[in-house]
Design an enzyme around this catalytic site. Structure first.
Site, PDB file in Angstrom:
ATOM      1  CB  VAL A   1      -0.958  -0.011   1.222  1.00 55.13           C
ATOM      2  CG1 VAL A   1      -1.610   1.344   1.424  1.00 55.13           C
ATOM      3  CG2 VAL A   1      -2.032  -1.074   1.011  1.00 55.13           C
TER       4      VAL A   1
ATOM      5  CB  CYS B   1      -7.117  -7.517   2.745  1.00 56.11           C
ATOM      6  SG  CYS B   1      -5.859  -6.280   2.393  1.00 56.11           S
TER       7      CYS B   1
ATOM      8  N   GLY C   1     -14.096 -21.565  -5.681  1.00 54.72           N
ATOM      9  CA  GLY C   1     -12.666 -21.851  -5.777  1.00 54.72           C
ATOM     10  C   GLY C   1     -12.155 -22.514  -4.519  1.00 54.72           C
TER      11      GLY C   1
ATOM     12  CD  GLU D   1      -1.168  -7.677  -2.173  1.00 59.20           C
ATOM     13  OE1 GLU D   1      -0.724  -8.765  -2.560  1.00 59.20           O
ATOM     14  OE2 GLU D   1      -1.231  -7.359  -0.976  1.00 59.20           O
TER      15      GLU D   1
ATOM     16  CE1 TYR E   1     -15.020 -16.380 -12.774  1.00 58.48           C
ATOM     17  CE2 TYR E   1     -15.295 -14.336 -11.541  1.00 58.48           C
ATOM     18  CZ  TYR E   1     -15.212 -15.008 -12.747  1.00 58.48           C
ATOM     19  OH  TYR E   1     -15.327 -14.310 -13.914  1.00 58.48           O
TER      20      TYR E   1
HETATM   21  N1  LIG Z   1      -1.972  -5.296   0.619  1.00 61.96           N
HETATM   22  C1  LIG Z   1      -3.180  -4.896   0.216  1.00 61.96           C
HETATM   23  O1  LIG Z   1      -3.682  -5.308  -0.821  1.00 61.96           O
HETATM   24  C2  LIG Z   1      -3.958  -3.897   1.038  1.00 61.96           C
HETATM   25  C3  LIG Z   1      -5.082  -3.271   0.476  1.00 61.96           C
HETATM   26  C4  LIG Z   1      -5.787  -2.346   1.235  1.00 61.96           C
HETATM   27  C5  LIG Z   1      -5.398  -2.087   2.538  1.00 61.96           C
HETATM   28  N2  LIG Z   1      -4.312  -2.726   3.071  1.00 61.96           N
HETATM   29  C6  LIG Z   1      -3.921  -2.390   4.444  1.00 61.96           C
HETATM   30  O2  LIG Z   1      -2.816  -1.493   4.369  1.00 61.96           O
HETATM   31  C7  LIG Z   1      -1.897  -1.737   5.444  1.00 61.96           C
HETATM   32  C8  LIG Z   1      -0.533  -2.051   4.885  1.00 61.96           C
HETATM   33  O3  LIG Z   1      -0.622  -3.236   4.127  1.00 61.96           O
HETATM   34  P1  LIG Z   1       0.592  -3.762   3.231  1.00 61.96           P
HETATM   35  O4  LIG Z   1       0.111  -4.970   2.536  1.00 61.96           O
HETATM   36  O5  LIG Z   1       1.154  -2.632   2.441  1.00 61.96           O
HETATM   37  O6  LIG Z   1       1.648  -4.151   4.386  1.00 61.96           O
HETATM   38  P2  LIG Z   1       3.132  -4.632   4.212  1.00 61.96           P
HETATM   39  O7  LIG Z   1       3.387  -5.580   5.320  1.00 61.96           O
HETATM   40  O8  LIG Z   1       3.416  -5.048   2.813  1.00 61.96           O
HETATM   41  O9  LIG Z   1       3.989  -3.299   4.455  1.00 61.96           O
HETATM   42  C9  LIG Z   1       4.104  -2.657   5.681  1.00 61.96           C
HETATM   43  C10 LIG Z   1       5.453  -1.942   5.702  1.00 61.96           C
HETATM   44  O10 LIG Z   1       5.504  -1.120   6.855  1.00 61.96           O
HETATM   45  C11 LIG Z   1       6.843  -1.144   7.347  1.00 61.96           C
HETATM   46  N3  LIG Z   1       6.845  -0.677   8.736  1.00 61.96           N
HETATM   47  C12 LIG Z   1       6.300  -1.272   9.826  1.00 61.96           C
HETATM   48  N4  LIG Z   1       6.501  -0.509  10.932  1.00 61.96           N
HETATM   49  C13 LIG Z   1       7.182   0.594  10.515  1.00 61.96           C
HETATM   50  C14 LIG Z   1       7.688   1.736  11.179  1.00 61.96           C
HETATM   51  N5  LIG Z   1       7.544   1.915  12.498  1.00 61.96           N
HETATM   52  N6  LIG Z   1       8.342   2.644  10.451  1.00 61.96           N
HETATM   53  C15 LIG Z   1       8.527   2.482   9.129  1.00 61.96           C
HETATM   54  N7  LIG Z   1       8.062   1.411   8.438  1.00 61.96           N
HETATM   55  C16 LIG Z   1       7.409   0.484   9.131  1.00 61.96           C
HETATM   56  C17 LIG Z   1       7.266  -2.582   7.165  1.00 61.96           C
HETATM   57  O11 LIG Z   1       8.667  -2.735   7.194  1.00 61.96           O
HETATM   58  C18 LIG Z   1       6.649  -2.894   5.795  1.00 61.96           C
HETATM   59  O12 LIG Z   1       7.547  -2.627   4.752  1.00 61.96           O
HETATM   60  C19 LIG Z   1      -2.521  -2.875   6.258  1.00 61.96           C
HETATM   61  O13 LIG Z   1      -3.284  -2.322   7.280  1.00 61.96           O
HETATM   62  C20 LIG Z   1      -3.424  -3.560   5.258  1.00 61.96           C
HETATM   63  O14 LIG Z   1      -4.504  -4.227   5.869  1.00 61.96           O
HETATM   64  C21 LIG Z   1      -3.579  -3.615   2.341  1.00 61.96           C
END
Ligand SMILES: NC(=O)c1ccc[n+]([C@@H]2O[C@H](COP(=O)([O-])OP(=O)(O)OC[C@H]3O[C@@H](n4cnc5c(N)ncnc54)[C@H](O)[C@@H]3O)[C@@H](O)[C@H]2O)c1
Length: 456
Positions: free
Chosen positions: A11, A266, A259, A158, A257
């Site tokens: 994100v 998420c 599956g 993603e 779908y």
């Molecule tokens: N992945 C998705 O498709 C998606 C979609 C919508 C919402 N979200 C939400 O967004 C949020 C992030 O998801 P993501 O998949 O990007 O997570 P992720 O685990 O891929 O990335 C999180 C990043 O934050 C960094 N981090 C953690 N603590 C930190 C700090 N104190 N200082 C600096 N960096 C720090 C980690 O090193 C990591 O790189 C979550 O709450 C998730 O539920 C994710």
């Protein structure tokens, strides 16, 4: 605008790159040094189509920079996005410790009244907690200004994340502060030029909307999987039913779908968090509990099909897997159905030969011991994975699996058993080519009479 994004994951990275692409001055912070080194070099630590092209353009245009130093990244920040992880705790609740720790650091380092935006998916009330932490720090530092905290949940998918961010269905901005609302609307204006898609609401409603959206989509999937379990018994192909109901505009074609279960970073964790939120309020959500239970059952479906067809003693058999990421277009394996399948197969003494276009390394890291003893092999090629296999299981529907060379596959496999966890193939066509085909919610074919093909 001068933007700081904290967290360079799926994100945070996409958010940072897309805001930079619109001409903003963006600095992205992560505590992971290797990640920052790779990103500063234009290499993405995650697989997301198009991200490296955006990185290249915006790094060279000096609109995007990466650092591990939060204090420096905040020096000139007008808007700060928090995009750190909110994984499940042991009890199922969302672990918001990363957000709270970032909030404490912001309280320490913010030099001016920036707008702080919670982009991470977090339980109702989290933005208010972040606000309280910042207010406390401001009071302790005798500052005469206040940072305003906004909830702005992210809805990107993603695999198509850049397109989702650039052309969002809607942008939810949760705030009660008029100035913050104005700045956020200005920031997102380039993404909604052709028609208005910004929804302003309170912080708690914004937070809840994100959970409700994911819960609804997960419900559609589990509903279809439940229908599939019955349709197969009734001799009805769920694929025909899917088309039959999807054409109803009130239902729609998406997320219906059948599956091998939903996974990813998420849905599973957000459903668990929502159930936990309800419990804390003394409420039952039996519908969502059932959605979750159905999904757990569904993730075991693939292994059940294998043991039903190959027998309960699977020791020393070989099973090939196509696709390991939780869905096509990403290397993310968090809560992926493949994890459940690989573990069950390894526990049963099966030799696993798996192929995924991008997620192989992540699976190899997760099952390092099995890789080391040679029980799990990550193949470089989808056909190589199928050599001498007693069954081939399609877990993730990457495009390259849609029209494989079935004749070659049939020749490579020891037993032509194809378990289609995503209903990608035509059962009749595959049976005509000599495969024993098993799909989700599709009437079982009679077991094939022809002897198993042996390759020396
Ligand atoms: N992945 C998705 O498709 C998606 C979609 C919508 C919402 N979200 C939400 O967004 C949020 C992030 O998801 P993501 O998949 O990007 O997570 P992720 O685990 O891929 O990335 C999180 C990043 O934050 C960094 N981090 C953690 N603590 C930190 C700090 N104190 N200082 C600096 N960096 C720090 C980690 O090193 C990591 O790189 C979550 O709450 C998730 O539920 C994710």
């Amino acid at each position: 605008m001068r933007i700081t994004v904290i967290g360079c994951g799926y994100v945070g990275l996409v958010t940072a790159a897309c805001f930079a692409e619109m001409g903003n001055d963006v600095i992205c912070v992560d505590q992971d040094r290797e990640r920052i080194a790779a990103l500063s070099d234009g290499r993405s630590p995650i697989y997301e189509p198009g991200i490296e092209a955006l990185l290249a353009v915006n790094l060279s245009g000096r609109r995007l920079a990466f650092t591990t130093r939060l204090d420096q990244a905040l020096e000139r920040a007008e808007v700060v996005f928090i995009a750190v992880g909110t994984p499940s705790s042991a009890d199922g609740s969302a672990d918001i410790s990363q957000i709270l720790s970032v909030a404490a650091s912001l309280g320490q380092y913010l030099m001016a009244p920036a707008i702080v935006v919670c982009k991470s998916t977090a339980p109702v009330g989290t933005a208010c907690r972040v606000q309280a932490i910042l207010d406390q720090h401001c009071a302790r530092r005798h500052l005469n200004w206040r940072a305003s905290v906004v909830s702005n949940p992210e809805f990107l998918k993603e695999g198509v994340a850049i397109n989702d961010f650039m052309r969002p269905d809607r942008i939810i901005i949760g705030t009660e502060d008029d100035h913050a609302a104005e700045v956020m609307c200005a920031l997102y204006a380039p993404f909604v030029r052709n028609h208005e898609r910004i929804l302003l609401m309170g912080r708690r409603a914004a937070e809840f909307s994100k959970y409700a959206a994911n819960a609804f989509l997960a419900t559609k999937i589990s509903f279809m999987n439940e229908m599939a379990s019955l349709s197969a018994r009734l001799g009805v192909d769920i694929e025909q039913v899917r088309k039959g109901i999807g054409s109803d505009q009130r239902i729609g074609h998406q997320f219906i779908y059948a599956g091998c279960g939903y996974g990813g970073s998420c849905f599973p964790k957000d459903i668990r968090a929502l159930l936990h939120m309800a419990e804390a309020e003394d409420q039952q959500l039996p519908l969502l509990s059932a959605v979750e239970a159905r999904n757990s059952t569904q993730k075991q479906w693939l292994f059940r099909q294998i043991s039903t067809r190959l027998g309960s003693n699977l020791r020393d058999m070989t099973v090939a897997i196509w696709g390991l990421s939780f869905k096509p277009g990403t290397d993310d394996i968090r809560d992926a159905p493949s994890l459940v399948l690989v573990k069950s197969l390894l526990d049963a003494g099966v030799r696993v030969q798996a192929f995924d276009p991008v997620a192989g390394t992540n699976i190899a890291n997760q099952f390092a011991a099995a890789v080391a003893r040679g029980q799990l092999q990550l193949s470089e090629d989808q056909y190589q994975a199928a050599r001498f296999a007693d069954a081939l299981v399609l877990v993730t529907e990457w495009k390259q699996f849609r029209q494989p060379d079935f004749i070659r596959l049939r020749e490579l496999m020891r037993r032509p058993l194809l378990i289609d966890g995503r209903n990608q193939y035509d059962p009749q066509a595959l049976q005509a080519q000599g495969f024993e085909y098993v799909g989700v919610g599709r009437p079982s074919a009679e077991p094939q009479q022809r002897p198993a093909l042996r390759i020396a």
